[in-house]
Design an enzyme around this catalytic site. Structure first.
Site, PDB file in Angstrom:
ATOM      1  N   GLY A  25     -33.524  15.371   6.354  1.00  0.00           N
ATOM      2  CA  GLY A  25     -33.628  14.702   7.649  1.00  0.00           C
ATOM      3  C   GLY A  25     -33.004  13.324   7.635  1.00  0.00           C
ATOM      4  O   GLY A  25     -32.691  12.781   6.569  1.00  0.00           O
ATOM      5  N   ASN A  26     -32.802  12.782   8.827  1.00  0.00           N
ATOM      6  CA  ASN A  26     -32.240  11.441   8.947  1.00  0.00           C
ATOM      7  C   ASN A  26     -32.476  10.890  10.346  1.00  0.00           C
ATOM      8  O   ASN A  26     -32.763  11.645  11.274  1.00  0.00           O
ATOM      9  CB  ASN A  26     -30.754  11.420   8.570  1.00  0.00           C
ATOM     10  CG  ASN A  26     -30.053  12.691   8.967  1.00  0.00           C
ATOM     11  OD1 ASN A  26     -29.890  12.959  10.149  1.00  0.00           O
ATOM     12  ND2 ASN A  26     -29.678  13.501   7.982  1.00  0.00           N
ATOM     13  N   SER A  40     -28.259   8.508   2.318  1.00  0.00           N
ATOM     14  CA  SER A  40     -28.351   9.866   1.775  1.00  0.00           C
ATOM     15  C   SER A  40     -29.223   9.861   0.519  1.00  0.00           C
ATOM     16  O   SER A  40     -29.145   8.925  -0.286  1.00  0.00           O
ATOM     17  CB  SER A  40     -26.926  10.318   1.428  1.00  0.00           C
ATOM     18  OG  SER A  40     -26.942  11.542   0.789  1.00  0.00           O
ATOM     19  N   SER A  70     -26.173   8.887   5.298  1.00  0.00           N
ATOM     20  CA  SER A  70     -26.644  10.261   5.454  1.00  0.00           C
ATOM     21  C   SER A  70     -25.474  11.243   5.553  1.00  0.00           C
ATOM     22  O   SER A  70     -24.456  10.952   6.183  1.00  0.00           O
ATOM     23  CB  SER A  70     -27.472  10.338   6.736  1.00  0.00           C
ATOM     24  OG  SER A  70     -27.559  11.668   7.158  1.00  0.00           O
ATOM     25  N   SER A  71     -25.655  12.416   4.959  1.00  0.00           N
ATOM     26  CA  SER A  71     -24.597  13.434   5.012  1.00  0.00           C
ATOM     27  C   SER A  71     -24.329  13.896   6.444  1.00  0.00           C
ATOM     28  O   SER A  71     -23.256  14.414   6.745  1.00  0.00           O
ATOM     29  CB  SER A  71     -24.976  14.630   4.136  1.00  0.00           C
ATOM     30  OG  SER A  71     -26.258  15.095   4.491  1.00  0.00           O
ATOM     31  N   GLU A  72     -25.306  13.689   7.333  1.00  0.00           N
ATOM     32  CA  GLU A  72     -25.101  14.116   8.729  1.00  0.00           C
ATOM     33  C   GLU A  72     -24.539  12.988   9.608  1.00  0.00           C
ATOM     34  O   GLU A  72     -24.624  13.046  10.835  1.00  0.00           O
ATOM     35  CB  GLU A  72     -26.393  14.658   9.333  1.00  0.00           C
ATOM     36  CG  GLU A  72     -26.948  15.907   8.677  1.00  0.00           C
ATOM     37  CD  GLU A  72     -26.004  17.113   8.693  1.00  0.00           C
ATOM     38  OE1 GLU A  72     -24.930  17.039   9.330  1.00  0.00           O
ATOM     39  OE2 GLU A  72     -26.337  18.111   8.034  1.00  0.00           O
ATOM     40  N   HIS A  91     -33.238  13.670  13.141  1.00  0.00           N
ATOM     41  CA  HIS A  91     -32.913  15.003  12.636  1.00  0.00           C
ATOM     42  C   HIS A  91     -33.933  15.382  11.565  1.00  0.00           C
ATOM     43  O   HIS A  91     -34.160  14.610  10.632  1.00  0.00           O
ATOM     44  CB  HIS A  91     -31.494  15.012  12.047  1.00  0.00           C
ATOM     45  CG  HIS A  91     -31.187  16.217  11.219  1.00  0.00           C
ATOM     46  ND1 HIS A  91     -31.332  17.506  11.712  1.00  0.00           N
ATOM     47  CD2 HIS A  91     -30.781  16.353   9.934  1.00  0.00           C
ATOM     48  CE1 HIS A  91     -30.999  18.369  10.749  1.00  0.00           C
ATOM     49  NE2 HIS A  91     -30.681  17.695   9.662  1.00  0.00           N
ATOM     50  N   HIS A  93     -36.052  18.913   9.373  1.00  0.00           N
ATOM     51  CA  HIS A  93     -36.089  20.341   9.036  1.00  0.00           C
ATOM     52  C   HIS A  93     -37.525  20.822   9.237  1.00  0.00           C
ATOM     53  O   HIS A  93     -38.034  21.600   8.435  1.00  0.00           O
ATOM     54  CB  HIS A  93     -35.671  20.574   7.583  1.00  0.00           C
ATOM     55  CG  HIS A  93     -34.272  20.148   7.253  1.00  0.00           C
ATOM     56  ND1 HIS A  93     -33.783  20.148   5.977  1.00  0.00           N
ATOM     57  CD2 HIS A  93     -33.257  19.714   8.046  1.00  0.00           C
ATOM     58  CE1 HIS A  93     -32.510  19.719   5.984  1.00  0.00           C
ATOM     59  NE2 HIS A  93     -32.177  19.445   7.233  1.00  0.00           N
ATOM     60  N   HIS A 153     -30.893  25.789   9.636  1.00  0.00           N
ATOM     61  CA  HIS A 153     -30.846  24.404   9.151  1.00  0.00           C
ATOM     62  C   HIS A 153     -32.016  23.547   9.654  1.00  0.00           C
ATOM     63  O   HIS A 153     -32.877  23.202   8.862  1.00  0.00           O
ATOM     64  CB  HIS A 153     -29.480  23.799   9.553  1.00  0.00           C
ATOM     65  CG  HIS A 153     -29.273  22.398   9.102  1.00  0.00           C
ATOM     66  ND1 HIS A 153     -28.031  21.830   8.976  1.00  0.00           N
ATOM     67  CD2 HIS A 153     -30.160  21.418   8.758  1.00  0.00           C
ATOM     68  CE1 HIS A 153     -28.146  20.594   8.550  1.00  0.00           C
ATOM     69  NE2 HIS A 153     -29.429  20.319   8.416  1.00  0.00           N
TER      70      HIS A 153
HETATM   71 ZN   LIG Z   1     -30.370  18.557   7.806  1.00  0.00          ZN
END
Ligand SMILES: [Zn+2]
Length: 209
Positions: A25-26, A40, A70-72, A91, A93, A153
């Site tokens: 999450g982020n 991240s 963050s990867s997103e 975001h 999960h 996801h």
């Molecule tokens: Zn995610």
């Protein structure tokens, strides 16, 4: 509280409430052409104000911060680029909502609390996490909704401030649990468009006075 502190506060709330587990999450807030976003792979309980990254929304470059964003980050940037009125993104999960995402099944409006998020919570097609493709799918499927599922996801919730985006992430999880229960009880009773419109009117009155 400054914007970086706010990002940390809500990131920790996601973790403490169980909406996110581990480093998944982020959270981000938009500020003009910049956004503040969580790093991240850093556990939320260790996160401090100085770990939050400042990213230029036009170039995607990190302007301030020593960690990896963050990867997103592309997904957050694309959503802000598409909708100027969106100022914050959460975001997660979270389990029940992600269950619907894994089943490629929209969350139906079985509870009125969903009214200010959308008529249902739709599912964006699957793409690899962190990819431009996922960012594009998320933006397209979100449309004018305030929340969207990402297939296999997780969940994205948005708002004009972080408080609203966070609340919507909670509501999406709650309604997913209730919908799951309704399917289990073999009696799913979605509210009508009219029911949801009436609820939305009520929310407006509630907010304004
Ligand atoms: Zn995610």
């Amino acid at each position: 509280m400054n914007m970086k502190q706010e990002v940390v506060k809500y990131a920790k709330m996601c973790s403490n409430s169980g909406l996110t587990v581990g480093t998944s999450g982020n959270v981000s807030i938009r500020h003009g052409d910049m956004m503040y976003i969580t790093p991240s792979a850093l556990p939320y309980d260790e996160m401090k104000e100085e770990d939050v990254l400042e990213v230029d929304l036009r170039s995607g470059e990190v302007v301030h911060g020593h960690r990896k964003p963050s990867s997103e980050t592309p997904m957050h940037s694309h959503i802000y680029a598409k909708s100027p009125e969106i100022k914050a993104i959460v975001h997660t999960h979270s389990t029940y909502a992600t269950m619907f995402a894994c089943a490629h099944k929209p969350i139906p409006p079985v509870h009125y609390m969903i009214a200010d998020i959308g008529r249902e919570i739709p599912v964006a097609p699957y793409a690899t996490y962190g990819s431009e493709q996922l960012a594009n799918y998320a933006v397209e499927t979100l449309g004018d909704n305030q929340g969207v599922l990402l297939a296999n996801h997780g969940v994205v919730a948005v708002g004009s401030n972080l408080k609203d985006a966070y609340r919507r992430a909670e509501v999406i999880e709650e309604v997913a649990l209730l919908a799951y229960g309704s399917y289990t009880l073999n009696s799913v009773n979605p509210l009508t468009e009219q029911d949801l419109d009436n609820t939305l009117e009520g929310f407006k009155t509630y907010v304004s006075g």
